[in-house]
Design a protein around this motif. Structure first.
Motif, PDB file in Angstrom:
ATOM      1  N   ASP A   6      -2.016 -16.549  12.249  1.00 11.45           N
ATOM      2  CA  ASP A   6      -1.896 -17.389  11.059  1.00 11.45           C
ATOM      3  C   ASP A   6      -0.485 -17.284  10.507  1.00 11.45           C
ATOM      4  OD1 ASP A   6      -3.578 -19.055   9.073  1.00 11.45           O
ATOM      5  OD2 ASP A   6      -2.391 -17.733   7.801  1.00 11.45           O
ATOM      6  N   VAL A   7       0.107 -18.421  10.159  1.00  8.23           N
ATOM      7  CA  VAL A   7       1.468 -18.409   9.628  1.00  8.23           C
ATOM      8  C   VAL A   7       1.535 -17.757   8.256  1.00  8.23           C
ATOM      9  CG1 VAL A   7       2.196 -20.431  10.934  1.00  8.23           C
ATOM     10  CG2 VAL A   7       1.191 -20.738   8.656  1.00  8.23           C
ATOM     11  N   ALA A   8       0.397 -17.665   7.552  1.00  6.68           N
ATOM     12  CA  ALA A   8       0.404 -17.123   6.191  1.00  6.68           C
ATOM     13  C   ALA A   8       0.664 -15.624   6.156  1.00  6.68           C
ATOM     14  CB  ALA A   8      -0.915 -17.441   5.483  1.00  6.68           C
ATOM     15  N   TRP A   9       0.738 -14.968   7.314  1.00  6.77           N
ATOM     16  CA  TRP A   9       1.059 -13.543   7.319  1.00  6.77           C
ATOM     17  C   TRP A   9       2.413 -13.269   6.662  1.00  6.77           C
ATOM     18  CZ3 TRP A   9      -2.194 -13.117  12.084  1.00  6.77           C
ATOM     19  CH2 TRP A   9      -3.135 -12.086  11.985  1.00  6.77           C
ATOM     20  N   VAL A  10       3.294 -14.237   6.669  1.00  4.60           N
ATOM     21  CA  VAL A  10       4.609 -14.001   6.058  1.00  4.60           C
ATOM     22  C   VAL A  10       4.511 -13.930   4.537  1.00  4.60           C
ATOM     23  CG1 VAL A  10       5.834 -15.075   7.966  1.00  4.60           C
ATOM     24  CG2 VAL A  10       5.218 -16.465   5.979  1.00  4.60           C
ATOM     25  N   PHE A  66      -3.652 -10.572   2.526  1.00  5.99           N
ATOM     26  CA  PHE A  66      -4.054  -9.443   3.357  1.00  5.99           C
ATOM     27  C   PHE A  66      -5.150  -9.886   4.330  1.00  5.99           C
ATOM     28  CE2 PHE A  66      -3.198  -7.099  -0.842  1.00  5.99           C
ATOM     29  CZ  PHE A  66      -1.856  -6.929  -0.545  1.00  5.99           C
ATOM     30  N   TYR A  67      -4.788 -10.063   5.596  1.00  8.05           N
ATOM     31  CA  TYR A  67      -5.772 -10.318   6.649  1.00  8.05           C
ATOM     32  C   TYR A  67      -6.010  -8.998   7.374  1.00  8.05           C
ATOM     33  CZ  TYR A  67      -4.822 -15.330   6.099  1.00  8.05           C
ATOM     34  OH  TYR A  67      -4.684 -16.606   5.607  1.00  8.05           O
ATOM     35  N   THR A  68      -7.238  -8.514   7.360  1.00  4.84           N
ATOM     36  CA  THR A  68      -7.523  -7.213   7.959  1.00  4.84           C
ATOM     37  C   THR A  68      -8.798  -7.302   8.794  1.00  4.84           C
ATOM     38  OG1 THR A  68      -8.813  -6.431   6.039  1.00  4.84           O
ATOM     39  CG2 THR A  68      -6.427  -6.048   6.000  1.00  4.84           C
ATOM     40  N   VAL A  69      -9.013  -6.295   9.629  1.00  6.64           N
ATOM     41  CA  VAL A  69     -10.196  -6.289  10.490  1.00  6.64           C
ATOM     42  C   VAL A  69     -10.769  -4.875  10.545  1.00  6.64           C
ATOM     43  CG1 VAL A  69      -8.839  -5.921  12.608  1.00  6.64           C
ATOM     44  CG2 VAL A  69     -11.107  -6.949  12.760  1.00  6.64           C
ATOM     45  N   GLY A  89      -0.283  -3.377   6.506  1.00  6.52           N
ATOM     46  CA  GLY A  89      -0.366  -4.749   6.019  1.00  6.52           C
ATOM     47  C   GLY A  89      -1.026  -4.870   4.664  1.00  6.52           C
ATOM     48  N   LEU A  90      -1.012  -3.796   3.902  1.00  5.44           N
ATOM     49  CA  LEU A  90      -1.530  -3.756   2.538  1.00  5.44           C
ATOM     50  C   LEU A  90      -0.450  -3.208   1.623  1.00  5.44           C
ATOM     51  CD1 LEU A  90      -4.943  -1.951   3.211  1.00  5.44           C
ATOM     52  CD2 LEU A  90      -4.612  -4.410   2.931  1.00  5.44           C
ATOM     53  N   SER A  91      -0.622  -3.378   0.335  1.00  5.17           N
ATOM     54  CA  SER A  91       0.261  -2.701  -0.609  1.00  5.17           C
ATOM     55  C   SER A  91      -0.182  -1.247  -0.753  1.00  5.17           C
ATOM     56  CB  SER A  91       0.206  -3.389  -1.974  1.00  5.17           C
ATOM     57  OG  SER A  91      -1.086  -3.255  -2.536  1.00  5.17           O
ATOM     58  N   VAL A  92       0.739  -0.388  -1.165  1.00  3.83           N
ATOM     59  CA  VAL A  92       0.389   1.006  -1.451  1.00  3.83           C
ATOM     60  C   VAL A  92      -0.684   1.057  -2.534  1.00  3.83           C
ATOM     61  CG1 VAL A  92       1.269   3.200  -2.336  1.00  3.83           C
ATOM     62  CG2 VAL A  92       2.643   1.860  -0.727  1.00  3.83           C
ATOM     63  N   GLU A  93      -0.599   0.135  -3.476  1.00  8.56           N
ATOM     64  CA  GLU A  93      -1.580   0.057  -4.555  1.00  8.56           C
ATOM     65  C   GLU A  93      -2.991  -0.147  -4.004  1.00  8.56           C
ATOM     66  OE1 GLU A  93      -1.188  -2.056  -8.776  1.00  8.56           O
ATOM     67  OE2 GLU A  93      -1.412  -3.495  -7.137  1.00  8.56           O
ATOM     68  N   VAL A  94      -3.130  -1.024  -3.009  1.00  8.74           N
ATOM     69  CA  VAL A  94      -4.444  -1.273  -2.420  1.00  8.74           C
ATOM     70  C   VAL A  94      -4.905  -0.069  -1.608  1.00  8.74           C
ATOM     71  CG1 VAL A  94      -5.723  -2.687  -0.754  1.00  8.74           C
ATOM     72  CG2 VAL A  94      -4.220  -3.773  -2.435  1.00  8.74           C
ATOM     73  N   LEU A  95      -4.001   0.534  -0.838  1.00 10.27           N
ATOM     74  CA  LEU A  95      -4.380   1.716  -0.063  1.00 10.27           C
ATOM     75  C   LEU A  95      -4.853   2.838  -0.981  1.00 10.27           C
ATOM     76  CD1 LEU A  95      -4.587   3.187   2.645  1.00 10.27           C
ATOM     77  CD2 LEU A  95      -2.197   3.881   2.359  1.00 10.27           C
ATOM     78  N   ASP A  96      -4.123   3.072  -2.068  1.00  9.01           N
ATOM     79  CA  ASP A  96      -4.549   4.094  -3.032  1.00  9.01           C
ATOM     80  C   ASP A  96      -5.908   3.738  -3.626  1.00  9.01           C
ATOM     81  OD1 ASP A  96      -2.275   5.554  -2.593  1.00  9.01           O
ATOM     82  OD2 ASP A  96      -1.230   4.861  -4.405  1.00  9.01           O
ATOM     83  N   GLY A  97      -6.117   2.439  -3.878  1.00 10.40           N
ATOM     84  CA  GLY A  97      -7.400   2.004  -4.417  1.00 10.40           C
ATOM     85  C   GLY A  97      -8.544   2.247  -3.450  1.00 10.40           C
ATOM     86  N   LEU A  98      -8.299   2.039  -2.159  1.00  7.29           N
ATOM     87  CA  LEU A  98      -9.327   2.308  -1.152  1.00  7.29           C
ATOM     88  C   LEU A  98      -9.667   3.796  -1.101  1.00  7.29           C
ATOM     89  CD1 LEU A  98      -8.112  -0.009   1.761  1.00  7.29           C
ATOM     90  CD2 LEU A  98     -10.205  -0.278   0.412  1.00  7.29           C
ATOM     91  N   ARG A  99      -8.654   4.631  -1.165  1.00  6.58           N
ATOM     92  CA  ARG A  99      -8.903   6.077  -1.146  1.00  6.58           C
ATOM     93  C   ARG A  99      -9.712   6.512  -2.361  1.00  6.58           C
ATOM     94  NH1 ARG A  99      -2.706   7.631   0.543  1.00  6.58           N
ATOM     95  NH2 ARG A  99      -3.055   8.038   2.764  1.00  6.58           N
ATOM     96  N   GLU A 100      -9.406   5.919  -3.509  1.00  6.01           N
ATOM     97  CA  GLU A 100     -10.128   6.274  -4.734  1.00  6.01           C
ATOM     98  C   GLU A 100     -11.563   5.760  -4.692  1.00  6.01           C
ATOM     99  OE1 GLU A 100      -9.799   5.418  -9.549  1.00  6.01           O
ATOM    100  OE2 GLU A 100      -8.021   5.209  -8.273  1.00  6.01           O
TER     101      GLU A 100
END
Length: 421
Positions: free
Chosen positions: A57-61, A66-69, A146-157
């Motif tokens: 997908d061109v929207a990755w730029v 956030f496209y994840t699997v 492919g995520l922000s640090v904010e999102v990664l921290d949110g997932l851990r929490e």
């Protein structure tokens, strides 16, 4: 929360690989998860998601898309693509059945993005019974999350009982061994890149800028079917020797007596080329030829060492022994003292992939791996680089075969000799 789940009706419409190849990739990823004791793989980097889902997908730029699997180790559990709501149209390019949609905040992606993704992934893992499991994602230097640090921290929490690990030990053993289709794309990428380099050197003349020369090369690559040109490095003349991986400049003119180094290439349907060639505007000096020949001999020694069962470290050592044999053992020692102990890398959907050709790397070469070999040598064996008037090297893309190797960027496409104009 109520998950927004879509089961795809038209999957694989524009998939990046065939269904059998996709199934082969997933089976191998699950084998590595089993070996590493990982319960699930959460991939976020564009090339990893593309490899594991076959979606492009061109929207990755746009960084907020956030496209994840998620791929569970247990093959009785469903895989899922996580996409922003509205992005489920693009997922038809994937072979994955299940799509979980998360919402942008008010203000679309101009607001705080990611809370809905955190909630959706957390709920999905609870649904699968994996909210107290071991999940691998991109955490090492060889990936770009492919995520922000904010999102990664949110997932851990949000998932305090999940053990997060780096996915490298799972992903790289799989991605490093190419399918026949991947090899075909890499071969075509190399062919196109070589034609572009050759066209540029044929057009070389005094007064051209570095950018002018690269533009000629890139134009030919596009004419021949190149998809994108993401990495091209070129420098000309002694004033630029310190600029490793130099961006071609419009203001830098190529003058008589200049040595010109090109490094890089195009992509073809996602797959990179990374090769290096030298040209000279006017006859190179005797010393320049001699030092270039040392670098080329080091590269050839490394290429000659490539065959299944040989370690990456042994390929490195073959190149360094050639430099010692040329009378410069102190160059090898000084390079190693500075920890400059790598002469190349694997290649594919990413420019630099692992395991990489480095000193003491015990990983073993396997058929259908594609590597780039690029040992270097500095003028008169000087070291470090800021003490010398020039650096020399040649880089080629090499396929490991069942019987040995094949140089994809062979002299038949573009000579490894210094191109003299």
């Amino acid at each position: 929360m109520q998950l927004k789940i879509t089961e795809q009706q038209n999957k694989g419409l524009f998939a990046d690989c065939t269904l059998p190849e996709h199934e082969w990739r997933i089976a191998r990823l699950r084998e590595e998860m089993e070996r590493e004791g990982v319960d699930g793989l959460y991939l976020t980097q564009e090339t990893n998601v593309r490899y594991a889902s076959a979606m492009q997908d061109v929207a990755w730029v746009i960084h907020a898309y956030f496209y994840t699997v998620f791929i569970p180790r247990d093959d009785t559990l469903p895989m899922a693509l996580f996409v922003p709501n509205g992005g489920q149209i693009q997922t038809q390019a994937s072979w994955i059945d299940t799509v979980v949609r998360w919402d942008f905040p008010p203000g679309f992606y101009m607001g705080k993005v990611g809370d809905s993704l955190i909630e959706s992934l957390g709920e999905w893992l609870r649904k699968l019974g994996l909210d107290k499991s071991t999940i691998a994602t991109e955490m090492s230097a060889h990936f770009r999350l492919g995520l922000s640090v904010e999102v990664l921290d949110g997932l851990r929490e949000a998932l305090p009982d999940v053990e997060w690990r780096d996915c490298g030990p799972v992903v790289w053993p799989v991605r490093s061994i190419k399918s026949d289709e991947e090899v075909r794309r890499l071969r075509e990428s190399v062919r196109i890149s070589c034609l572009g380099i050759k066209a540029g050197f044929e057009a070389l003349e005094e007064g051209m800028s570095e950018r002018d020369l690269v533009n000629v090369m890139c134009a030919r690559m596009f004419e021949e079917g190149g998809s994108e040109i993401k990495f091209t490095s070129l420098y000309a003349g002694p004033d630029r020797v310190l600029w490793a991986d130099a961006t071609p400049r419009r203001e830098m003119k190529i003058n008589h007596g200049s040595l010109i180094q090109f490094d890089g290439g195009c992509t073809y349907d996602g797959y990179y080329t990374d090769i290096k060639r030298f040209a000279s505007l006017g006859e190179p000096t005797e010393d320049q030829r001699r030092f270039y020949d040392i670098a080329r001999a080091a590269e050839q020694a490394a290429i000659d060492a490539v065959r299944p069962g040989v370690t990456y470290g042994e390929v490195y050592e073959a190149s360094q022994q050639a430099i010692r044999d040329a009378g410069y053992p102190e160059f090898v020692e000084r390079a190693q003292s500075f920890r400059w102990t790598s002469i190349g890398h694997n290649i594919g959907l990413d420019l630099h992939e692992m395991p990489g050709i480095a000193k003491d790397n015990a990983a073993v070469l396997q058929p259908n791996q594609v590597i780039c070999i690029e040992p270097f040598f500095f003028h008169d064996g000087g070291f470090p680089i800021w003490t010398v008037p020039n650096k020399y090297g040649c880089e080629d893309q090499v396929l490991v075969t069942e019987e040995g190797h094949e140089v994809l960027s062979s002299d038949d496409l573009v000579s490894r000799d210094i191109w003299v104009v």
